[in-house]
Design a protein around this motif. Structure first.
Motif, mmCIF file in Angstrom:
data_model
loop_
_atom_site.group_PDB
_atom_site.id
_atom_site.type_symbol
_atom_site.label_atom_id
_atom_site.label_comp_id
_atom_site.label_asym_id
_atom_site.label_seq_id
_atom_site.Cartn_x
_atom_site.Cartn_y
_atom_site.Cartn_z
ATOM 1 N N GLY A 1 17.784 9.534 -2.303
ATOM 2 C CA GLY A 1 19.198 9.336 -2.600
ATOM 3 C C GLY A 1 19.526 9.964 -3.930
ATOM 4 N N PRO A 2 20.742 9.702 -4.398
ATOM 5 C CA PRO A 2 21.147 10.263 -5.683
ATOM 6 C C PRO A 2 20.233 9.825 -6.822
ATOM 7 N N ARG A 3 19.611 8.668 -6.641
ATOM 8 C CA ARG A 3 18.751 8.149 -7.707
ATOM 9 C C ARG A 3 17.306 8.575 -7.528
ATOM 10 N N GLY A 4 17.064 9.492 -6.589
ATOM 11 C CA GLY A 4 15.686 9.949 -6.382
ATOM 12 C C GLY A 4 15.067 9.322 -5.156
ATOM 13 N N LYS A 5 13.746 9.185 -5.214
ATOM 14 C CA LYS A 5 13.032 8.657 -4.046
ATOM 15 C C LYS A 5 13.011 7.135 -4.054
ATOM 16 N N GLY A 6 12.945 6.617 -2.873
ATOM 17 C CA GLY A 6 12.899 5.168 -2.774
ATOM 18 C C GLY A 6 12.234 4.704 -1.500
ATOM 19 N N LEU A 7 12.240 3.411 -1.324
ATOM 20 C CA LEU A 7 11.617 2.801 -0.165
ATOM 21 C C LEU A 7 12.655 1.914 0.510
ATOM 22 N N GLU A 8 12.810 2.104 1.816
ATOM 23 C CA GLU A 8 13.755 1.270 2.564
ATOM 24 C C GLU A 8 12.997 0.453 3.600
ATOM 25 N N ILE A 9 13.305 -0.814 3.630
ATOM 26 C CA ILE A 9 12.631 -1.714 4.563
ATOM 27 C C ILE A 9 13.691 -2.455 5.373
ATOM 28 N N GLU B 1 0.837 -1.202 0.000
ATOM 29 C CA GLU B 1 0.000 0.000 0.000
ATOM 30 C C GLU B 1 0.876 1.258 0.000
ATOM 31 N N LEU B 2 1.928 1.231 0.827
ATOM 32 C CA LEU B 2 2.832 2.377 0.883
ATOM 33 C C LEU B 2 3.575 2.556 -0.441
ATOM 34 N N ALA B 3 4.030 1.457 -1.020
ATOM 35 C CA ALA B 3 4.741 1.520 -2.301
ATOM 36 C C ALA B 3 3.845 2.122 -3.380
ATOM 37 N N GLY B 4 2.585 1.747 -3.364
ATOM 38 C CA GLY B 4 1.635 2.303 -4.323
ATOM 39 C C GLY B 4 1.466 3.803 -4.126
#
Lengths: 135, 121
Positions: free
Chosen positions: A68-76, A24-27
């Motif tokens: 990060g340098p590559r933009g937004k992301g998701l860390e788990i 849900e968060l990734a979406g």
């Protein structure tokens, strides 16, 4: 900056809760359907390891949005206080299993994500950090 | 959670939902085997179209369901896998070699020799 989300991993049904909440968060963060599936599957593998292998079968999952340098992301981050893993190289090999599974969990998770770090200390616990960057 | 298994003709049909847990999946495996024995069904259709996640555990179990059903004389078809799930399974390294699949439930039933009347075919 968004707040970190914590999902306790205590019982088997928490695997379902964990993968649904991360999907849900990734979406919401704009990940596409395939990346959502990759991330949810990776979380399913890691949280199942907690239930299967941690001494008291408990652990926690922390999810947060990162930049990060590559933009937004998701860390788990999935951590447990189980027996730990003695040979980290061994568990990253396809087909190796200590628990009757197929040995795809950790190497498979690495293939599904962009980054993965595995730290473990015998008798202390295991922490797996995975990241996916938005394209 | 209990997944109802319906029988149409010689086929058993089970529809899985996204919130399926490990224990539910193992219950399903047992129920399918029990129903094959009780009904003499020759085909099993497992509708997986609602599943957004198939991890290595569930993938292995789907494989085992198909293998077990075959030993009881029934063919199994997994119907309706989402494209994202298919890609994820390949990357995960799970090939599901023993499992027949169909694009959707209707095609799956046809593969199992179950033609539904009503379309004027």
């Amino acid at each position: 900056m968004t707040t970190e989300q914590r999902v306790p991993i205590r019982i088997e049904q928490d695997i379902v809760v964990a993968r649904q909440s991360v999907r849900e968060l990734a979406g919401r963060l704009g990940f596409g359907t395939i990346d959502q599936s990759r991330i949810a599957t990776a979380v399913s593998e890691l949280t199942r390891n907690v239930i299967r292998y941690a001494t008291d079968s408990t652990g926690d999952m922390y999810v947060r949005e990162i930049e990060g340098p590559r933009g937004k992301g998701l860390e788990i981050v999935v951590e447990d206080h189980g027996p730990g893993i003695a040979d980290l190289d061994l568990v990253m090999q396809d087909g190796y299993t200590s628990g009757g599974g197929m040995g795809l969990g950790l190497p498979g998770t690495k293939r599904l994500m962009d980054e993965m770090e595995l730290t473990s200390a015998v008798g202390v616990g295991t922490t797996v950090t995975i990241r996916k960057w938005r394209r | 959670m209990i997944f109802p298994i319906v029988k149409i003709g010689n086929c058993l049909i089970a529809t899985l939902t996204e919130d399926i847990g490990d224990a539910d999946a193992m219950d399903l495996q047992e129920s399918i085997n029990t129903r094959i024995e009780a009904t003499g069904a020759s085909g099993v259709l497992v509708d997986i179209s609602a599943l957004q996640t198939i991890d290595s555990f569930l993938g292995r179990l789907l494989n085992e369901i198909a293998t077990g059903a075959r030993l009881l004389g029934a063919e199994t078809v997994m119907a309706g896998m989402q494209p994202a799930v298919a890609m994820t399974l390949v990357e995960l390294g799970l090939t599901l070699k023993g499992v027949r699949s169909a694009l959707d439930a209707e095609r799956g039933l046809t593969m199992l020799g179950q033609h539904l009347n009503g379309g004027g075919q």
